[in-house]
Design a protein around this motif. Sequence first.
Motif, PDB file in Angstrom:
ATOM      1  N   THR A   1       5.208  14.581  -8.859  1.00 43.46           N
ATOM      2  CA  THR A   1       5.389  14.236  -7.447  1.00 43.46           C
ATOM      3  C   THR A   1       4.401  14.984  -6.578  1.00 43.46           C
ATOM      4  OG1 THR A   1       7.730  13.718  -7.744  1.00 43.46           O
ATOM      5  CG2 THR A   1       7.014  14.289  -5.524  1.00 43.46           C
ATOM      6  N   VAL A   2       4.188  16.261  -6.890  1.00 46.77           N
ATOM      7  CA  VAL A   2       3.204  17.048  -6.142  1.00 46.77           C
ATOM      8  C   VAL A   2       1.801  16.501  -6.365  1.00 46.77           C
ATOM      9  CG1 VAL A   2       2.142  19.335  -5.983  1.00 46.77           C
ATOM     10  CG2 VAL A   2       4.627  19.121  -6.100  1.00 46.77           C
ATOM     11  N   ILE A   3       1.456  16.167  -7.603  1.00 43.11           N
ATOM     12  CA  ILE A   3       0.118  15.618  -7.892  1.00 43.11           C
ATOM     13  C   ILE A   3      -0.094  14.296  -7.163  1.00 43.11           C
ATOM     14  CG2 ILE A   3      -1.338  14.680  -9.724  1.00 43.11           C
ATOM     15  CD1 ILE A   3      -0.151  16.742 -11.609  1.00 43.11           C
ATOM     16  N   ARG A   4       0.930  13.460  -7.125  1.00 47.78           N
ATOM     17  CA  ARG A   4       0.770  12.142  -6.515  1.00 47.78           C
ATOM     18  C   ARG A   4       0.734  12.205  -4.990  1.00 47.78           C
ATOM     19  NH1 ARG A   4      -0.615   8.442  -4.233  1.00 47.78           N
ATOM     20  NH2 ARG A   4       0.190   6.297  -4.244  1.00 47.78           N
ATOM     21  N   HIS A   5       1.576  13.061  -4.355  1.00 46.06           N
ATOM     22  CA  HIS A   5       1.751  12.971  -2.907  1.00 46.06           C
ATOM     23  C   HIS A   5       1.295  14.213  -2.134  1.00 46.06           C
ATOM     24  CE1 HIS A   5       3.914   9.201  -3.227  1.00 46.06           C
ATOM     25  NE2 HIS A   5       4.758   9.738  -4.108  1.00 46.06           N
ATOM     26  N   PHE A   6       1.284  15.378  -2.740  1.00 46.21           N
ATOM     27  CA  PHE A   6       1.095  16.599  -1.959  1.00 46.21           C
ATOM     28  C   PHE A   6      -0.065  17.470  -2.438  1.00 46.21           C
ATOM     29  CE2 PHE A   6       5.609  15.441  -1.924  1.00 46.21           C
ATOM     30  CZ  PHE A   6       5.809  15.277  -0.561  1.00 46.21           C
ATOM     31  N   TYR A   7      -0.752  17.068  -3.465  1.00 43.44           N
ATOM     32  CA  TYR A   7      -1.875  17.847  -3.985  1.00 43.44           C
ATOM     33  C   TYR A   7      -3.106  17.596  -3.094  1.00 43.44           C
ATOM     34  CZ  TYR A   7      -4.622  20.195  -7.635  1.00 43.44           C
ATOM     35  OH  TYR A   7      -5.393  21.070  -8.338  1.00 43.44           O
TER      36      TYR A   7
END
Length: 457
Positions: A240-246
């Motif tokens: 989720t972090v890689i897709r939306h917040f990285y």
Amino acid sequence: MPNKRPAPSAAKNSSSFSVPFERFRREDIADWAGTFTLLDTLETYFDSHVDLLQRKLQKHSDRLKMRAEETFKLRDLSGDILAENFDREFKNFKLKVQTRMTKLADSWQSAKVVRTREKASFFFGVMSLVFSALLFGLAPQWVHISYTLQSAYLVPYRAYTYKKKAWHYFLFDICYYANILNFIYIWLLPGSPALFTACYCLSHGALASAVITWRNSLVFHDQDKVTSLFIHIYPPFTFTVIRHFYPSAEVRFPALRELPHLAPGRALLLTGGIYLSWQLLYWKFVLVDRRAKIESGQRTTSFSFLLNDKRGVIGRVLSSVPPAFRMAVFMFGQLLYTVLTEVPALYVLYDSPFWSCVFLIFILSVSVWNGGGFYIEVFGRKFERELEALRKELAEATARSASTSGRTSPVSTPGLSRDPSSDALSATDDDSSPLLMNSKLLPEDPSAPDLQSKKDE
């Protein structure tokens, strides 16, 4: 005939010779006597040292003889006797090793070591949760590194503990297989769109939903429960972090450039193919090659565990299926379960940061709820059992006190008989002070009704 006398001179000479001779003889004897004493001393000194040297030589000679006899005796022994001696020594050595291992195991399971392990697990679990939240807010580009470092400690520890319990066949489940694929993508193939799609879907599908299916609990002091929760909840959190917040994710993970959206059909085919490849490997190397150990009960798998769980829905369904078709039904059910749990990720989560966060909070809330239930139920029941044991002990003490007071006449003390506390005690049913702690007074504790309701349930 004239008398012949000795000549005076002769007599005189004889007399004069005998005196000096006697004196000379006495003086020489005295001198030689002193000389003999010194010689005796020297002789005694040398004789003692010679005797000591002879004793040492004799002892050394006896030792050499004994060694030679032992050597020749060993040479004379037959091969069977040598083998018997070797077996006896090996058994003694094995017994010593087993005794040592038993002592180490006892110390490892001692109360002090267990408390230390639980404190360390509690510290690690709390700090992992806090640290992950801080990384999410301050440095999301470090989340996948945190995922890797924690896995490098928790997964080998899980393998070690499960091997000791003969539960290591659980390590061949799809959860660990998906985690390995995640690491392959993160560190080896970050530019593969197909692998990213499979990892994202499996992490948000089978892994995340396993928190609900397997009732993962956030129990900080239990290392096993913390590890299980980490294996299932950290992969969806990381992706989720890689897709939306990285920040600038396309630079570190080039596969995202080709995946602005997920194609549901293609994604389901990819994950289905990966699942089938895992299932074939699992069926061949575990269910077929280790069938004898599994059927004898020496090893436990997820299939045998769910089959024997008669209280669960899956266990009841599998029990109603004929034994010849249970494995096929279970494999098909897992495939269907994997596909259905990926639907939210395909149609909602991949395109929405908000709903992705809601999904993660929901999964974490389920684990927190399960953990709260664990603490309340397990520790509450433990406290209830201790409370019941205390009540029985007090009742026995009261009975013994009553029987003792019935056999002996009480001794009244004037000062105590007029004390108000004695009147209060005499107003109770029995004369024993432990009744003040009996069950009649315990329900006043606020926690007592809850424990009683648990007991009624």
